[in-house]
Scaffold this active site. Structure first.
Site, PDB file in Angstrom:
ATOM      1  N   CYS A 101       0.804  -1.218   0.000  1.00  0.00           N
ATOM      2  CA  CYS A 101       0.000   0.000   0.000  1.00  0.00           C
ATOM      3  C   CYS A 101       0.836   1.266   0.000  1.00  0.00           C
ATOM      4  O   CYS A 101       0.311   2.365  -0.150  1.00  0.00           O
ATOM      5  CB  CYS A 101      -0.955   0.007   1.191  1.00  0.00           C
TER       6      CYS A 101
ATOM      7  N   CYS B 294      -2.573  -1.223   8.866  1.00  0.00           N
ATOM      8  CA  CYS B 294      -2.027   0.003   9.477  1.00  0.00           C
ATOM      9  C   CYS B 294      -1.685  -0.233  10.949  1.00  0.00           C
ATOM     10  O   CYS B 294      -0.637   0.203  11.427  1.00  0.00           O
ATOM     11  CB  CYS B 294      -3.037   1.142   9.343  1.00  0.00           C
TER      12      CYS B 294
END
Length: 162
Positions: free
Chosen positions: A60, A129
């Site tokens: 990402c 994350c």
């Protein structure tokens, strides 16, 4: 001004895109830590009490740098982070930096990504994350331990020479 506010709201998932392509709603904790991140910045890398955890997610493009300042007793007295990535990555870094301040190295090693994700109520697609934040904590602690081992080895060598 209106365009900037609309873009910001769309980025945070607070409104549907103009094309009607669905929307992602983030919990207020994510929005708070994204809009008001805590402990942003960096310390001098040459400070012997500063250790850094640098991690990234190639899939990402998120990149997270978490620095800890540790006192002689092994307690984290201050933290700083810099994150390049989405709002969830920034929020995860901010939460992690808050949670580890004032704790011992052993205590911070027990922080799990699931706790960060639960606190922020991250959607499943953003769980990576919180994983980055956990990895950054562990990497910073590992950096501290490696520096301490080198320092102790050098001190032992000096003692032997004397």
């Amino acid at each position: 001004m209106m365009l900037r506010q609309t873009s910001r709201k769309a980025y945070l998932g607070l409104q549907a895109s103009p094309l009607g392509l669905g929307r992602r709603l983030y919990h207020e904790n994510v929005i708070d830590h994204f809009e008001n991140p805590r402990n942003v910045g960096s310390f001098n890398r040459n400070d012997p009490n500063v250790d850094t955890g640098l991690v990234g997610a190639p899939a990402c493009g998120d990149l997270m740098s978490l620095q800890i300042k540790v006192d002689d007793s092994g307690q984290i007295i201050d933290t700083r982070f810099k994150t390049f990535g989405c709002g969830s990555a920034i929020a995860s870094s901010s939460v992690a930096s808050e949670w580890i301040k004032g704790k011992t190295l052993d205590e911070v090693m027990t922080i799990k990504n699931a706790e960060i994700a639960k606190h922020l109520r991250l959607p499943p697609v953003k769980l990576h994350c919180s994983m980055l934040a956990e990895d950054a904590i562990k990497t910073a602690v590992r950096d501290y331990k490696e520096k301490q081992a080198k320092t102790n080895a050098a001190a032992a060598e000096e003692t032997v020479k004397a």
